[in-house]
Design a protein around this motif. Sequence first.
Motif, PDB file in Angstrom:
ATOM      1  N   ASP A   1       0.832  -1.209   0.000  1.00  0.00           N
ATOM      2  CA  ASP A   1       0.000   0.000   0.000  1.00  0.00           C
ATOM      3  C   ASP A   1       0.866   1.259   0.000  1.00  0.00           C
ATOM      4  O   ASP A   1       0.555   2.249  -0.671  1.00  0.00           O
ATOM      5  N   SER A   2       1.942   1.228   0.772  1.00  0.00           N
ATOM      6  CA  SER A   2       2.820   2.394   0.860  1.00  0.00           C
ATOM      7  C   SER A   2       3.521   2.661  -0.472  1.00  0.00           C
ATOM      8  O   SER A   2       3.671   3.821  -0.886  1.00  0.00           O
ATOM      9  N   LEU A   3       3.925   1.608  -1.157  1.00  0.00           N
ATOM     10  CA  LEU A   3       4.528   1.764  -2.485  1.00  0.00           C
ATOM     11  C   LEU A   3       3.523   2.373  -3.462  1.00  0.00           C
ATOM     12  O   LEU A   3       3.864   3.240  -4.274  1.00  0.00           O
ATOM     13  N   GLU A   4       2.282   1.902  -3.369  1.00  0.00           N
ATOM     14  CA  GLU A   4       1.232   2.467  -4.213  1.00  0.00           C
ATOM     15  C   GLU A   4       0.998   3.935  -3.873  1.00  0.00           C
ATOM     16  O   GLU A   4       0.835   4.781  -4.767  1.00  0.00           O
ATOM     17  N   HIS A   5       0.984   4.255  -2.587  1.00  0.00           N
ATOM     18  CA  HIS A   5       0.750   5.625  -2.142  1.00  0.00           C
ATOM     19  C   HIS A   5       1.815   6.575  -2.692  1.00  0.00           C
ATOM     20  O   HIS A   5       1.496   7.652  -3.214  1.00  0.00           O
ATOM     21  N   THR A   6       3.074   6.184  -2.576  1.00  0.00           N
ATOM     22  CA  THR A   6       4.166   7.006  -3.103  1.00  0.00           C
ATOM     23  C   THR A   6       3.994   7.239  -4.592  1.00  0.00           C
ATOM     24  O   THR A   6       4.136   8.367  -5.094  1.00  0.00           O
ATOM     25  N   SER A   7       3.700   6.176  -5.302  1.00  0.00           N
ATOM     26  CA  SER A   7       3.561   6.262  -6.751  1.00  0.00           C
ATOM     27  C   SER A   7       2.389   7.142  -7.151  1.00  0.00           C
ATOM     28  O   SER A   7       2.470   7.933  -8.099  1.00  0.00           O
ATOM     29  N   GLU A   8       1.295   7.018  -6.430  1.00  0.00           N
ATOM     30  CA  GLU A   8       0.120   7.833  -6.732  1.00  0.00           C
ATOM     31  C   GLU A   8       0.394   9.312  -6.476  1.00  0.00           C
ATOM     32  O   GLU A   8      -0.050  10.181  -7.239  1.00  0.00           O
ATOM     33  N   LEU A   9       1.148   9.606  -5.411  1.00  0.00           N
ATOM     34  CA  LEU A   9       1.534  10.991  -5.140  1.00  0.00           C
ATOM     35  C   LEU A   9       2.311  11.582  -6.315  1.00  0.00           C
ATOM     36  O   LEU A   9       2.088  12.734  -6.726  1.00  0.00           O
ATOM     37  N   LEU A  10       3.232  10.797  -6.847  1.00  0.00           N
ATOM     38  CA  LEU A  10       4.046  11.274  -7.965  1.00  0.00           C
ATOM     39  C   LEU A  10       3.191  11.594  -9.187  1.00  0.00           C
ATOM     40  O   LEU A  10       3.428  12.584  -9.881  1.00  0.00           O
ATOM     41  N   VAL A  11       2.209  10.753  -9.446  1.00  0.00           N
ATOM     42  CA  VAL A  11       1.346  10.970 -10.608  1.00  0.00           C
ATOM     43  C   VAL A  11       0.425  12.171 -10.379  1.00  0.00           C
ATOM     44  O   VAL A  11       0.260  13.030 -11.255  1.00  0.00           O
TER      45      VAL A  11
END
Length: 207
Positions: free
Chosen positions: A92-102
Motif C-alpha cells: 500500500d505504501s509503495l502504491e501511495h508514493t507512486s500515486e503521489l508522484l502521478v
Amino acid sequence: MDLFFPRRVERPLYGQFGELAQLLVQAADAHSRLLGHGYRERARILPVLHENATRATELCGRIANRLAESLITPYEAEILYDFALTIADTVDSLEHTSELLVLTRVGTLPTPLLEAAKGIERAVELTLVASWSLNQVRDLDDYYTQVRKIRRQGDRLVRQALAELYRRGGASSELLAFRDVTAAVARTVELQERTARFADLLRVKDA
C-alpha cells in the motif's frame, strides 16, 4: 523440524505467505521504475501498483482465515498475521508514493531517493526468501540484521534527498510535493524493518 502448522495445512498456508511476498517484490520493482520516469510513464505504471495493493489486501485476508483455523498458539498466530499485514501495508505504501508522484506531477527526483528505492528492492527480496522459511524460523537468524542495515542506509538517503531538494529550491508547492513523496518513501523503508522484526520475534521465541 519445527513446525508452526499442522501438516494438513502447512503447504497451502506457506504458499500464501510466499505469494504475498512475491506481490511485494513486483510492487517494489514497479515502484522503482515509476520513480525513475516522467509523468506519462508513471501514469502507465501506476495501475500495476493498484492491482498489487488490491491483491495483497485480499491475500492477507485469506491468510488471516487460515491462521484462525490453524492449531498454533494465539501468540504465534498474531505475529504471523502481523508479518502478513505489514507486507500488505508496505505494498500500500509503495502504491501511495507512486500515486503521489502521478497526482502532483513532480519532476525528476533526487538521486538519493532513487537509490533508496533500490534499497527497498533489496529488502523485499530478503523478505521473499524469509517467507519461504517460516516453518524453520531458525534459518532467519540474519534476516532482521540485513534489513536493519538497509533501513539505516535508507534513512540516510532520505535525509540526503531532502537536503538536495532544499538546495535546489523552487516554488513552495513543488517543494511540498517533493517532501510528501520523500516522506512516503521513508514510510516504506520503516515498514520493511517492521516486517523483519515480526519474523525475528518468531525466531527468538523458537530459540
